[in-house]
Scaffold this motif. Structure first.
Motif, PDB file in Angstrom:
ATOM      1  N   VAL A 281       0.848  -1.203   0.000  1.00 55.05           N
ATOM      2  CA  VAL A 281       0.000   0.000   0.000  1.00 55.05           C
ATOM      3  C   VAL A 281       0.883   1.253   0.000  1.00 55.05           C
ATOM      4  CG1 VAL A 281      -1.677   1.341   1.350  1.00 55.05           C
ATOM      5  CG2 VAL A 281      -1.956  -1.138   1.119  1.00 55.05           C
ATOM      6  N   ASN A 282       1.954   1.251   0.796  1.00 56.55           N
ATOM      7  CA  ASN A 282       2.843   2.420   0.837  1.00 56.55           C
ATOM      8  C   ASN A 282       3.458   2.680  -0.534  1.00 56.55           C
ATOM      9  OD1 ASN A 282       2.334   2.789   3.505  1.00 56.55           O
ATOM     10  ND2 ASN A 282       4.113   1.620   4.205  1.00 56.55           N
ATOM     11  N   ILE A 283       3.841   1.600  -1.203  1.00 57.62           N
ATOM     12  CA  ILE A 283       4.438   1.766  -2.547  1.00 57.62           C
ATOM     13  C   ILE A 283       3.400   2.356  -3.502  1.00 57.62           C
ATOM     14  CG2 ILE A 283       5.362   0.522  -4.538  1.00 57.62           C
ATOM     15  CD1 ILE A 283       6.530  -1.507  -2.479  1.00 57.62           C
ATOM     16  N   PHE A 284       2.181   1.818  -3.443  1.00 60.82           N
ATOM     17  CA  PHE A 284       1.094   2.310  -4.303  1.00 60.82           C
ATOM     18  C   PHE A 284       0.846   3.796  -4.054  1.00 60.82           C
ATOM     19  CE2 PHE A 284      -0.995  -1.519  -6.034  1.00 60.82           C
ATOM     20  CZ  PHE A 284      -1.475  -0.961  -7.199  1.00 60.82           C
ATOM     21  N   ASN A 285       0.829   4.162  -2.788  1.00 65.29           N
ATOM     22  CA  ASN A 285       0.472   5.539  -2.463  1.00 65.29           C
ATOM     23  C   ASN A 285       1.504   6.556  -2.935  1.00 65.29           C
ATOM     24  OD1 ASN A 285      -1.913   4.738  -1.419  1.00 65.29           O
ATOM     25  ND2 ASN A 285      -1.242   4.702   0.716  1.00 65.29           N
ATOM     26  N   GLU A 286       2.697   6.060  -3.274  1.00 61.84           N
ATOM     27  CA  GLU A 286       3.717   6.982  -3.809  1.00 61.84           C
ATOM     28  C   GLU A 286       3.450   7.304  -5.283  1.00 61.84           C
ATOM     29  OE1 GLU A 286       7.372   4.887  -3.218  1.00 61.84           O
ATOM     30  OE2 GLU A 286       7.219   5.045  -1.030  1.00 61.84           O
ATOM     31  N   ILE A 287       2.581   6.498  -5.913  1.00 59.56           N
ATOM     32  CA  ILE A 287       2.329   6.684  -7.360  1.00 59.56           C
ATOM     33  C   ILE A 287       0.873   7.116  -7.547  1.00 59.56           C
ATOM     34  CG2 ILE A 287       2.439   5.567  -9.624  1.00 59.56           C
ATOM     35  CD1 ILE A 287       4.226   3.429  -8.283  1.00 59.56           C
ATOM     36  N   PRO A 288       0.647   8.320  -8.105  1.00 60.66           N
ATOM     37  CA  PRO A 288      -0.729   8.857  -8.153  1.00 60.66           C
ATOM     38  C   PRO A 288      -1.571   8.265  -9.289  1.00 60.66           C
ATOM     39  CG  PRO A 288       0.805  10.415  -9.077  1.00 60.66           C
ATOM     40  CD  PRO A 288       1.638   9.255  -8.650  1.00 60.66           C
TER      41      PRO A 288
END
Ligand code: SF4
Ligand code: SF4
Length: 372
Positions: A281-288
């Protein structure tokens, strides 16, 4: 959870909304028949449809491949009243009877008021849709009344208070949306627990977005337990006590075989798996990326015939993988008259989008990426 509905065999259901269609918009029935048989042979029996799915072909495909071939009491069939299928009270019964006919059945096990949100709830209220569903239940044509839901936890609470006859709630629920303030999976789930409403999960893999992960996230899951990316997403949703059913909109036999392999003898996620998903989730949240689930509800009303979900998928893939092939994909899905920049900003798509996306603004971003 040990669920409260005794005719359901397992906690995993077949969402019949993403089967491949041929050039005449017909489902490949031979393939779907094999998928139905494989699903049932492995001990599953829950199917979910709506009249609007697959350009109105989902119900008919179920009639041919499931209803005509299995005893009615051996499977569970859920259908829905979609807002685009009625204008007023008089439309509802004829529409319901049409659904029974399309599916070739005398009753639905679950009947859901489809995609309830503040955009359409008044329409259902004015047409007495819930009252009619109660009457149909008394007549034995519906076994259980429910809703599928796309709005805030606060609004869900209002609907459940207005309508205590609701027995089940279908929620968008996945590890990426769990803490999201837009989708509010966790908060909505907590409302269901508070009002003792068992939950059906839809979009556990977020329309495929939790299958095609960013490269870093993909590596993390690859090194975990040999499970597919989908397996962690589906098991995440099924691990919650008040979830009695997780749906997957399966399109291909390979997908079905994979899902069956880990849901046949379901094991909840362990702590290490849960922690790894938090990292994902943290990785995903870095990419808009754009939170489109490819439900395609927006397509019918667009006067410019813009392939909104395809363009959003291409845009997301470009952000995630930075591959030049995204430009080719963009050209393939848009022509001279239906590029992202051809949007006339009428807003029809935004009125129907269950994810409440600001589609007009997002198309401007898409255009500035691919139409330089
Ligand atoms: S706002 Fe744009 S994309 Fe949406 S329906 Fe209207 S023309 Fe189509
Ligand atoms: S933009 Fe909204 S309505 Fe259209 S496919 Fe995506 S999620 Fe569905």
């Amino acid at each position: 959870m040990s669920h409260p509905f005794d005719n359901i065999k397992k906690n995993f259901g077949f969402g019949v909304m993403r089967l491949p269609l041929d050039e005449n918009n017909k489902v490949n029935l031979d393939e779907f028949r094999k998928m139905v048989d494989y699903f049932i042979d492995n001990g599953f029996n829950y199917f979910d449809t709506a009249h609007v799915y697959l350009n109105e072909e989902s119900e008919k495909a179920l009639k041919e491949c499931l209803v005509k071939r299995y005893k009615r009491e051996d499977f569970v069939l859920t259908n829905k009243l979609s807002s685009s299928c009625f204008r007023n009270e008089e439309d509802i019964l004829p529409f319901f009877n049409l659904q029974l006919k399309c599916c070739g059945t005398q009753y639905f096990d679950f009947y859901l008021m489809h995609a309830q949100s503040r955009n359409n709830y008044e329409q259902y209220q004015k047409a007495n849709a819930y009252k009619i569903a109660k009457r149909l239940k008394e007549e034995g044509k519906i076994k259980h009344i429910g809703i599928s839901f796309h709005d805030s936890a606060e609004f869900l609470e209002k609907i459940l208070l207005d309508h205590p006859e609701i027995e089940v709630v279908q929620l968008q629920f996945n590890y990426l949306d769990y803490d999201s303030e837009d989708v509010q999976s966790k908060k909505c789930y907590e409302v269901c627990v508070k009002y003792n409403k068992p939950v059906i999960v839809m979009e556990p893999v977020k329309g495929g977005r939790l299958v095609n992960l960013p490269l870093k996230a993909n590596e993390l899951l690859k090194n975990l337990n040999n499970g597919s990316n989908a397996s962690y997403a589906i098991r995440f949703a099924a691990s919650f006590d008040n979830v009695f059913m997780v749906l997957s909109g399966m399109s291909y036999m390979d997908q079905l075989i994979d899902n069956v392999s880990f849901m046949k003898d379901f094991i909840p996620l362990n702590d290490k798996e849960i922690d790894t998903l938090k990292e994902v989730v943290n990785i995903f949240n870095e990419i808009p990326t754009i939170a489109c689930t490819s439900c395609k509800y927006c397509l019918d009303g667009c006067p410019k015939h813009i392939k909104i979900p395809s363009l959003f998928t291409t845009y997301n893939n470009y952000l995630l993988f930075k591959e030049d092939s995204a430009f080719e994909a963009y050209k393939h899905d848009s022509n001279e008259n239906n590029k992202a920049s051809d949007c006339i900003k009428c807003g029809k798509c935004e009125n129907i989008c269950p994810q409440h996306l600001k589609i007009r603004d997002l198309l401007v971003k898409v255009a500035s990426t691919f139409e330089k």
